[in-house]
Design a protein around this motif. Structure first.
Motif, short mmCIF file in Angstrom:
data_model
loop_
_atom_site.label_atom_id
_atom_site.label_comp_id
_atom_site.label_asym_id
_atom_site.label_seq_id
_atom_site.Cartn_x
_atom_site.Cartn_y
_atom_site.Cartn_z
N ALA A 26 41.14 36.49 41.27
CA ALA A 26 40.92 37.64 40.38
C ALA A 26 42.06 37.77 39.38
CB ALA A 26 40.79 38.92 41.21
N ALA A 27 43.29 37.50 39.84
CA ALA A 27 44.47 37.65 38.98
C ALA A 27 44.43 36.67 37.80
CB ALA A 27 45.74 37.44 39.79
N ALA A 43 29.69 39.32 47.40
CA ALA A 43 29.91 39.87 46.04
C ALA A 43 31.18 40.73 45.95
CB ALA A 43 28.71 40.67 45.55
N LEU A 44 32.13 40.51 46.85
CA LEU A 44 33.36 41.31 46.81
C LEU A 44 34.15 41.09 45.53
CD1 LEU A 44 34.83 41.16 50.43
CD2 LEU A 44 33.52 42.96 49.35
N LEU A 45 34.25 39.82 45.11
CA LEU A 45 35.04 39.53 43.90
C LEU A 45 34.42 40.19 42.67
CD1 LEU A 45 37.46 38.01 42.63
CD2 LEU A 45 35.93 36.06 42.33
N GLY A 53 38.39 47.36 36.46
CA GLY A 53 38.37 47.45 35.00
C GLY A 53 38.77 46.16 34.31
N ARG A 54 38.91 45.08 35.08
CA ARG A 54 39.32 43.81 34.46
C ARG A 54 38.22 43.26 33.55
NH1 ARG A 54 43.36 39.83 35.13
NH2 ARG A 54 44.48 41.22 36.51
N LEU A 131 37.78 28.75 37.82
CA LEU A 131 38.64 29.18 38.92
C LEU A 131 38.00 28.67 40.20
CD1 LEU A 131 39.02 32.80 37.62
CD2 LEU A 131 40.44 30.86 37.14
N LEU A 132 38.67 27.74 40.87
CA LEU A 132 38.03 27.01 41.95
C LEU A 132 38.83 27.07 43.24
CD1 LEU A 132 37.26 23.87 39.74
CD2 LEU A 132 35.74 25.82 40.16
N GLN A 133 38.11 27.11 44.35
CA GLN A 133 38.79 27.05 45.65
C GLN A 133 37.95 26.20 46.59
OE1 GLN A 133 37.94 29.61 48.76
NE2 GLN A 133 38.72 27.69 49.64
#
Ligand SMILES: C[S@@+](CC[C@H](N)C(=O)[O-])C[C@H]1O[C@@H](n2cnc3c(N)ncnc32)[C@H](O)[C@@H]1O
Length: 259
Positions: A26-27, A43-45, A53-54, A131-133
């Protein structure tokens, strides 16, 4: 293990609290970007991104009915149906080219993420940030990023529930810059190593977890090598040679650290 499909929000007022892994992803997300979260599950992210508000809105996708419904339930409970658009379908196929400029894919195998990128070339062509994990096969994923012209701008190894995860932030770039990122490692015959653990991770020797990850992998491959029969067919011989090359790359990097 990452918890799947069981997480329902306590109530609509409760602010989302992300795990360290999802918090780092998220950052990295630029304010106001148009985000797709592939394999969203709970769907937490997406909920966090809107609540904090990002971003103003997010598309959240999942290919499996159960997680899709969990996502819908959580979004409804957070009263965000108008800003978190939950879609059922695979990978990047659920959006039109240009509909998003940022894609998050977390909690899947590196091979699966690479396939999602391959299959979604038309959408990927309009994406700026990835953005990958990956849960495994990070090397295969970094090779896919090179193929699709993405340069790695940040990497982190994050510990969560006793396991260390690789997180990758990549941006669309030129072929020249992508190649340059690995050149230093190619010059030292460490290209496999750089793909597996990350060119930025390897250059930040002081970071926690990087050395531990390389040592753990070395021990793992050494164990496999010890168990492989010496007198065997061609396939085993090739595998022994491949593992020996990996071991040599890891040993040379580990030794450099002591200079
Ligand atoms: C372990 S969960 C990860 C959830 C969340 N992204 C996270 O990192 O916490 C993986 C999710 O990816 C979904 N998935 C797997 N392959 C997919 C694909 N090709 N397209 C969309 N979703 C996929 C699964 O259904 C599952 O819900």
């Amino acid at each position: 293990m990452i918890q799947r499909s069981t997480l329902i929000l306590p109530n609509e007022q409760a602010p989302i609290c992300l795990s360290p892994r999802l918090m780092q992803l998220a950052a990295w997300i630029s304010r106001g970007s148009k985000v797709l979260d592939v394999g969203t599950d709970h769907a937490l992210l997406p909920i966090y991104l809107v609540q904090s508000g990002r971003v103003k809105s997010v598309i959240a996708g999942d290919v499996v009915e159960g997680p899709y419904q969990t996502a819908q339930r959580n979004v409804k409970m957070a009263q965000l149906e108008s800003t978190v658009d939950v879609r059922l379908g695979s990978g990047l196929s659920i959006v039109e080219p240009g509909e998003v400029d940022t894609v998050v894919i977390a909690g899947m195998g590196g091979g699966t993420i690479a396939e999602i990128l391959d299959e979604g070339r038309d959408v990927l062509a309009c994406v700026k940030d990835l953005l990958l994990q990956p849960m495994n096969a990070a090397g295969r994923l970094r090779e896919a990023l090179q193929k699709h012209g993405f340069v790695i701008v940040d990497e982190q190894m994050v510990e969560e529930s006793g396991r260390v995860y690789q997180l990758i932030f990549a941006q669309t770039s030129t072929e020249c810059l992508v190649r340059a990122q690995y050149q230093h490692f190619m010059d030292k015959d460490q290209h496999w190593l750089a793909c597996e653990f990350g060119p930025l991770n390897l250059s930040r020797r002081e970071e926690p977890f990087v050395r531990e990850a390389v040592e753990a992998s070395r021990d793992h491959f050494q164990g496999i090598l010890n168990r492989l029969p010496v007198e065997a067919g061609d396939a085993t011989t090739l595998r022994r040679e491949e593992i020996a090359r990996h071991l040599s790359e890891m040993e040379s990097w580990l030794k450099e650290e002591h200079r």
